[in-house]
Design a protein around this motif. Structure first.
Motif, PDB file in Angstrom:
ATOM      1  N   GLU A   6       0.815  -1.218   0.000  1.00 52.47           N
ATOM      2  CA  GLU A   6       0.000   0.000   0.000  1.00 52.47           C
ATOM      3  C   GLU A   6       0.853   1.274   0.000  1.00 52.47           C
ATOM      4  OE1 GLU A   6      -0.231  -1.766   4.239  1.00 52.47           O
ATOM      5  OE2 GLU A   6      -0.181  -2.455   2.155  1.00 52.47           O
ATOM      6  N   ASN A   7       2.182   1.132   0.167  1.00 50.01           N
ATOM      7  CA  ASN A   7       3.069   2.301   0.176  1.00 50.01           C
ATOM      8  C   ASN A   7       3.766   2.547  -1.160  1.00 50.01           C
ATOM      9  OD1 ASN A   7       2.522   2.792   2.892  1.00 50.01           O
ATOM     10  ND2 ASN A   7       4.224   1.540   3.599  1.00 50.01           N
ATOM     11  N   PHE A   8       3.647   1.619  -2.109  1.00 48.36           N
ATOM     12  CA  PHE A   8       4.330   1.784  -3.391  1.00 48.36           C
ATOM     13  C   PHE A   8       3.828   3.041  -4.098  1.00 48.36           C
ATOM     14  CE2 PHE A   8       4.734  -3.141  -3.873  1.00 48.36           C
ATOM     15  CZ  PHE A   8       5.556  -3.162  -2.754  1.00 48.36           C
ATOM     16  N   ASN A  23      -0.483   3.050  -3.355  1.00 46.24           N
ATOM     17  CA  ASN A  23      -1.334   1.937  -2.918  1.00 46.24           C
ATOM     18  C   ASN A  23      -1.910   1.181  -4.119  1.00 46.24           C
ATOM     19  OD1 ASN A  23      -2.966   0.100  -1.664  1.00 46.24           O
ATOM     20  ND2 ASN A  23      -4.308   1.600  -0.680  1.00 46.24           N
ATOM     21  N   PHE A  24      -1.148   0.206  -4.606  1.00 44.94           N
ATOM     22  CA  PHE A  24      -1.560  -0.554  -5.777  1.00 44.94           C
ATOM     23  C   PHE A  24      -1.951  -1.993  -5.424  1.00 44.94           C
ATOM     24  CE2 PHE A  24       1.453   2.644  -7.527  1.00 44.94           C
ATOM     25  CZ  PHE A  24       0.470   3.446  -8.088  1.00 44.94           C
ATOM     26  N   ILE A 163       2.928  11.732   2.138  1.00 44.12           N
ATOM     27  CA  ILE A 163       4.042  10.948   2.671  1.00 44.12           C
ATOM     28  C   ILE A 163       4.847  11.807   3.653  1.00 44.12           C
ATOM     29  CG2 ILE A 163       6.200   9.782   2.051  1.00 44.12           C
ATOM     30  CD1 ILE A 163       4.890   9.185  -0.689  1.00 44.12           C
ATOM     31  N   LYS A 164       5.297  11.213   4.742  1.00 47.29           N
ATOM     32  CA  LYS A 164       6.120  11.913   5.722  1.00 47.29           C
ATOM     33  C   LYS A 164       7.592  11.665   5.412  1.00 47.29           C
ATOM     34  CE  LYS A 164       2.478  13.163   8.069  1.00 47.29           C
ATOM     35  NZ  LYS A 164       2.025  14.583   8.045  1.00 47.29           N
ATOM     36  N   ALA A 169       8.332   5.500   4.116  1.00 46.09           N
ATOM     37  CA  ALA A 169       8.321   4.054   3.878  1.00 46.09           C
ATOM     38  C   ALA A 169       7.788   3.732   2.491  1.00 46.09           C
ATOM     39  CB  ALA A 169       7.474   3.357   4.943  1.00 46.09           C
ATOM     40  N   SER A 170       7.813   4.737   1.587  1.00 47.26           N
ATOM     41  CA  SER A 170       7.220   4.580   0.255  1.00 47.26           C
ATOM     42  C   SER A 170       8.294   4.538  -0.828  1.00 47.26           C
ATOM     43  CB  SER A 170       6.247   5.731  -0.034  1.00 47.26           C
ATOM     44  OG  SER A 170       5.167   5.716   0.871  1.00 47.26           O
TER      45      SER A 170
END
Length: 457
Positions: A6-8, A23-24, A163-164, A169-170
């Motif tokens: 979900e982070n991609f 989120n793919f 995103i932070k 984490a992405s």
């Protein structure tokens, strides 16, 4: 660190717009975000701080100082370190005093603030037009302004996608044109690891992602963008770089040419009642009023109804001619190959036994590909210039076919313009679960930006 699906993030950067998604878990969806590739820049001169508030100055400066171009940070990083090292060698209190003076001087230098997306709209409303310079970082397919480009990426990742940076984490799959250089790849890698703190990065070439999105590994990609049209042959996942052909005929030329035709339509000018501009022509081109006629189609003599900014009017035969420069470059004063000639040039540069494979797997994509009738016109022009036969032969063209997004992606099957994004989503799901497939922080720390040449594509 385990990367969660979900982070991609997938990021497509173009001359006209930038597309992104996160989120793919389900690939059957269009980009999460699409915004114009425009960046506003405003120079701010910090006001001098009174001596009475000297102790508070550093804290306030951190909060209020505008963003400086990242490119400048990279270029100046080494020189800054060298300067500090020399000061330390001079020793003690002198070094500390000099560093404080340098910081104070830097805080008083003019700073550049960048605005993107909705923030740019707000800035143009709040500040005089002369104070905000609006530009597009990518021009003619090349990054001309790296500081503005980074500001645009930063806006997309941290503001739009939420995103932070501190706990990013992405991982990012960045889609790039095939003709970007090694230096550009290295600079992207440096920006994303050092400034955006990404846990992983993969650079993917745009034509290849488009082919994957159509469910195949070979084909001829015709990308009609904003400033150029590029024909890229791909055979068994290998881009045939020697056979890529690019012509400077694309969306911006269609807008200019259509505007000329509309200004010559006396009835439309009278009905609209205001000066016509490029935004008017662009809106009309994308509204569905315009179309491209096939070789056997005839113009409808009736005028078409249209509306723009609350004004109603009618459009004549100009609505059928916007894309004519693609087939006759002389109409916009350019002495270059037309689209069909460019396609033939690209095909002839490939091996003879592979050409039929390419003729049967053509893809029309890009921001300017969505007008009605374009594929039919291109197919007709190609067939008129080919000797097509049903007889079997190694080099004999039997049929010209065009690919589309597979039917098992119902939300995207009618949107060929999203084929490249779909291919990117699929690739992201395949590569990011395994650290061997992409550049991670360990790789970058060991090898630096040059790692992009050994762990990508």
């Amino acid at each position: 660190m385990a990367l969660r699906e979900e982070n991609f993030v997938v990021l497509h950067s173009g001359s006209w717009n930038i597309k992104a998604g996160i989120n793919f878990t389900d690939c059957n969806k269009p980009p999460t975000l699409t915004i114009r590739s425009e960046v506003g820049a405003r120079t701010v001169v910090p006001e001098p701080t009174p001596e009475a508030s000297e102790e508070e100055t550093p804290a306030e400066a951190v909060e209020t100082t505008a963003t400086t171009p990242a490119a400048d940070k990279f270029d100046g990083a080494e020189s800054t370190e060298i300067k500090v090292e020399k000061l330390e060698q001079d020793g003690g209190e002198t070094s500390e005093d000099t560093q404080e003076q340098a910081k104070e001087q830097d805080s008083n230098k003019p700073q550049t603030v960048y605005y993107c997306g909705s923030a740019l709209t707000e800035a143009l409303q709040q500040h005089p037009e002369s104070e905000v310079t609006v530009s597009t970082p990518i021009q003619d397919g090349i990054v001309k302004d790296w500081a503005a480009m980074e500001a645009l990426w930063r806006h997309v990742l941290f503001r739009e996608l939420g995103i932070k940076r501190s706990r990013n984490a992405s991982p990012v799959l960045m889609v790039v044109p095939s003709d970007w250089t090694k230096e550009e790849h290295e600079r992207i890698t440096q920006i994303f690891f050092e400034n955006f703190n990404v846990p992983g990065l993969y650079l993917a070439e745009e034509p290849l992602m488009t082919i994957y999105g159509c469910g195949t590994v070979s084909g001829l990609v015709i990308d009609i963008g904003h400033t150029r049209t590029t024909i890229t042959p791909i055979i068994e996942t290998q881009i045939q770089r020697h056979a890529i052909v690019s012509i400077p005929i694309a969306g911006s030329d269609f807008d200019d040419y259509l505007l000329q035709l509309l200004k010559a339509d006396a009835q439309l000018v009278r009905e609209y009642g205001e000066p016509l501009d490029l935004e008017f022509a662009r809106y009309l081109k994308e509204s569905g009023v315009c179309q491209v006629l096939g070789r056997d189609e005839k113009e409808n003599k009736n005028r078409a109804q249209a509306e723009y900014n609350g004004k109603k009017f009618t459009v004549g035969s100009a609505r059928y001619k916007a894309y004519n420069p693609l087939f006759n470059a002389d109409l916009v004063g350019k002495r270059v190959l037309n689209l069909v000639e460019a396609i033939h040039a690209s095909q002839l540069a490939c091996k003879g036994e592979k050409r039929q494979q390419l003729w049967e797997a053509m893809v029309i994509t890009g921001g300017s590909c969505q007008i009605k009738g374009l594929q039919s016109r291109i197919q007709g022009e190609i067939e008129d210039s080919l000797t097509v036969s049903e007889n079997f032969g190694e080099y004999q063209v039997r049929e010209v076919k065009f690919l589309k997004v597979p039917d098992y992606f119902p939300a995207l099957k009618d949107s060929i313009v999203h084929a490249g994004f779909l291919g990117s989503e699929i690739v992201a799901k395949l590569i990011f679960p395994d650290p061997r497939n992409y550049i991670n922080k360990v790789d970058y720390n060991e090898s630096g930006p040059s790692v992009v040449h050994t762990k990508t594509f």
